[in-house]
Write an enzyme that holds these catalytic residues in place. Structure first.
Site, mmCIF file in Angstrom:
data_model
loop_
_atom_site.group_PDB
_atom_site.id
_atom_site.type_symbol
_atom_site.label_atom_id
_atom_site.label_comp_id
_atom_site.label_asym_id
_atom_site.label_seq_id
_atom_site.Cartn_x
_atom_site.Cartn_y
_atom_site.Cartn_z
ATOM 1 N N LYS A 19 0.813 -1.238 -0.139
ATOM 2 C CA LYS A 19 0.042 0.096 0.117
ATOM 3 C C LYS A 19 0.756 1.321 0.075
ATOM 4 O O LYS A 19 1.962 1.148 0.149
ATOM 5 C CB LYS A 19 -0.898 -0.159 1.116
ATOM 6 C CG LYS A 19 -2.025 -1.432 1.013
ATOM 7 C CD LYS A 19 -2.847 -1.301 2.067
ATOM 8 C CE LYS A 19 -3.885 -2.480 2.047
ATOM 9 N NZ LYS A 19 -5.271 -2.174 2.993
ATOM 10 N N TYR B 87 -12.413 -1.975 -3.854
ATOM 11 C CA TYR B 87 -12.940 -2.079 -2.632
ATOM 12 C C TYR B 87 -14.412 -2.027 -2.645
ATOM 13 O O TYR B 87 -14.859 -1.609 -1.617
ATOM 14 C CB TYR B 87 -12.087 -1.187 -1.948
ATOM 15 C CG TYR B 87 -10.756 -1.520 -1.275
ATOM 16 C CD1 TYR B 87 -10.495 -2.583 -0.462
ATOM 17 C CD2 TYR B 87 -9.698 -0.737 -1.644
ATOM 18 C CE1 TYR B 87 -9.406 -3.061 -0.086
ATOM 19 C CE2 TYR B 87 -8.382 -0.968 -1.319
ATOM 20 C CZ TYR B 87 -8.276 -2.343 -0.651
ATOM 21 O OH TYR B 87 -7.149 -2.421 -0.291
ATOM 22 N N PHE C 279 -15.405 3.602 6.606
ATOM 23 C CA PHE C 279 -14.317 3.860 6.270
ATOM 24 C C PHE C 279 -13.971 3.893 4.767
ATOM 25 O O PHE C 279 -12.851 3.941 4.165
ATOM 26 C CB PHE C 279 -13.070 2.809 6.961
ATOM 27 C CG PHE C 279 -13.387 1.519 6.599
ATOM 28 C CD1 PHE C 279 -12.966 0.739 5.248
ATOM 29 C CD2 PHE C 279 -14.119 0.740 7.569
ATOM 30 C CE1 PHE C 279 -13.082 -0.639 5.128
ATOM 31 C CE2 PHE C 279 -14.314 -0.479 7.110
ATOM 32 C CZ PHE C 279 -13.817 -1.186 6.031
ATOM 33 N N ARG D 299 -2.243 -15.210 4.269
ATOM 34 C CA ARG D 299 -3.070 -14.336 5.202
ATOM 35 C C ARG D 299 -2.240 -14.670 6.715
ATOM 36 O O ARG D 299 -2.210 -13.795 7.607
ATOM 37 C CB ARG D 299 -4.457 -14.703 5.447
ATOM 38 C CG ARG D 299 -5.219 -14.129 4.036
ATOM 39 C CD ARG D 299 -6.693 -14.654 4.079
ATOM 40 N NE ARG D 299 -7.422 -13.713 5.014
ATOM 41 C CZ ARG D 299 -7.814 -12.408 4.886
ATOM 42 N NH1 ARG D 299 -7.391 -11.938 3.586
ATOM 43 N NH2 ARG D 299 -8.488 -11.859 5.548
ATOM 44 N N THR E 158 -5.994 -7.609 10.265
ATOM 45 C CA THR E 158 -5.957 -6.282 9.601
ATOM 46 C C THR E 158 -5.869 -5.021 10.658
ATOM 47 O O THR E 158 -5.183 -4.236 9.986
ATOM 48 C CB THR E 158 -7.703 -6.191 9.412
ATOM 49 O OG1 THR E 158 -8.061 -7.173 8.479
ATOM 50 C CG2 THR E 158 -8.061 -4.707 8.602
ATOM 51 N N ARG F 125 2.044 -7.128 8.887
ATOM 52 C CA ARG F 125 1.316 -5.808 9.243
ATOM 53 C C ARG F 125 1.882 -5.424 10.823
ATOM 54 O O ARG F 125 2.114 -4.225 11.181
ATOM 55 C CB ARG F 125 -0.345 -6.081 9.505
ATOM 56 C CG ARG F 125 -0.820 -6.151 8.082
ATOM 57 C CD ARG F 125 -2.374 -6.581 7.995
ATOM 58 N NE ARG F 125 -3.074 -6.046 6.619
ATOM 59 C CZ ARG F 125 -3.980 -6.923 6.409
ATOM 60 N NH1 ARG F 125 -4.508 -7.699 7.136
ATOM 61 N NH2 ARG F 125 -4.465 -6.534 5.224
ATOM 62 N N ASN G 191 -2.430 -0.438 6.467
ATOM 63 C CA ASN G 191 -2.139 -1.602 7.174
ATOM 64 C C ASN G 191 -1.174 -2.417 6.247
ATOM 65 O O ASN G 191 -0.922 -3.689 6.309
ATOM 66 C CB ASN G 191 -3.049 -2.468 7.559
ATOM 67 C CG ASN G 191 -4.225 -2.952 6.372
ATOM 68 O OD1 ASN G 191 -4.001 -2.444 5.296
ATOM 69 N ND2 ASN G 191 -5.204 -3.745 6.485
ATOM 70 N N HIS H 86 -2.027 -5.605 1.080
ATOM 71 C CA HIS H 86 -3.458 -6.385 1.166
ATOM 72 C C HIS H 86 -3.162 -7.709 0.490
ATOM 73 O O HIS H 86 -2.106 -8.089 0.134
ATOM 74 C CB HIS H 86 -4.354 -5.683 -0.021
ATOM 75 C CG HIS H 86 -5.633 -6.801 -0.589
ATOM 76 N ND1 HIS H 86 -6.715 -6.645 -0.090
ATOM 77 C CD2 HIS H 86 -5.498 -7.537 -1.734
ATOM 78 C CE1 HIS H 86 -7.486 -7.425 -0.731
ATOM 79 N NE2 HIS H 86 -6.720 -7.966 -1.738
ATOM 80 N N GLU I 198 -9.065 -10.552 -8.344
ATOM 81 C CA GLU I 198 -8.025 -9.596 -8.196
ATOM 82 C C GLU I 198 -6.748 -9.644 -9.049
ATOM 83 O O GLU I 198 -6.541 -8.596 -9.785
ATOM 84 C CB GLU I 198 -7.578 -9.512 -6.804
ATOM 85 C CG GLU I 198 -8.744 -9.154 -5.875
ATOM 86 C CD GLU I 198 -8.431 -9.447 -4.340
ATOM 87 O OE1 GLU I 198 -9.352 -9.290 -3.361
ATOM 88 O OE2 GLU I 198 -7.268 -9.832 -4.066
#
Ligand code: CMP
Length: 147
Positions: free
Chosen positions: A19, A59, A67, A95, A101, A112, A122, A125, A136
């Site tokens: 990100k 998203y 948010f 994950r 998250t 993270r 964070n 993704h 995706e």
């Protein structure tokens, strides 16, 4: 199509984004290093700016959440790195590697825990299902850009 390009079998890939804040803070290298060390093969990778429309689309499942608009603005605030990662059980294993998250709840050693600043910022993704991983990956990478 180049002869080395390939279609990966469902279940063996996940999709990731590094990100904007993590890119800005110089964390591309350390994050990719952790990904490689954890046994994922990077089969597609590029750096780009999302348009507002692309961020809204990516998203869209969160469009009713409070948010959502901040998340979209954040995701277009700077360049991101997108990639496809291949490994057996890729979605679940990635994950685990990225952690919760909420970085305050992320386990020690997760991406993270190491690189996130907040729930929104964070760091990375990761896809939450095989179906979303395929969608995706398809959104960002034609098969000519997958190896
Ligand atoms: P990601 O895995 O990219 O998927 C949805 C994103 O929404 C998530 O990471 C966070 O960046 C963001 N997000 C989820 N929950 C919240 C929240 N409560 N407040 C702010 N951002 C959130």
């Amino acid at each position: 199509m180049h002869s080395e390009n390939k279609q990966t079998m469902t279940g063996n890939i996940t999709f990731t984004i590094i990100k904007p804040h993590a890119v800005r803070n110089g964390h591309i290298g350390p994050i990719l290093n952790k990904i490689s060390e954890s046994g994922f093969k990077i089969t597609a990778l590029k750096m780009l700016y999302l348009t507002r429309g692309e961020a809204q689309h990516f998203y869209k499942v969160h469009r009713d959440r409070p948010f959502y608009s901040d998340l979209v603005e954040f995701m277009i605030s700077g360049p991101i790195v997108v990639g496809i990662l291949e490994k057996e059980n890729a979605v679940e294993d990635y994950r685990q590697l990225i952690g919760a998250t909420d970085p305050e709840k992320a386990a020690e050693g997760t991406l993270r825990k190491l690189f996130a600043e907040s729930m929104r910022a964070n760091a990375v993704h990761g896809s939450d299902s095989d179906e979303n991983a395929d969608m995706e990956a398809t959104f960002f990478f034609p098969y000519s850009e997958r190896f």
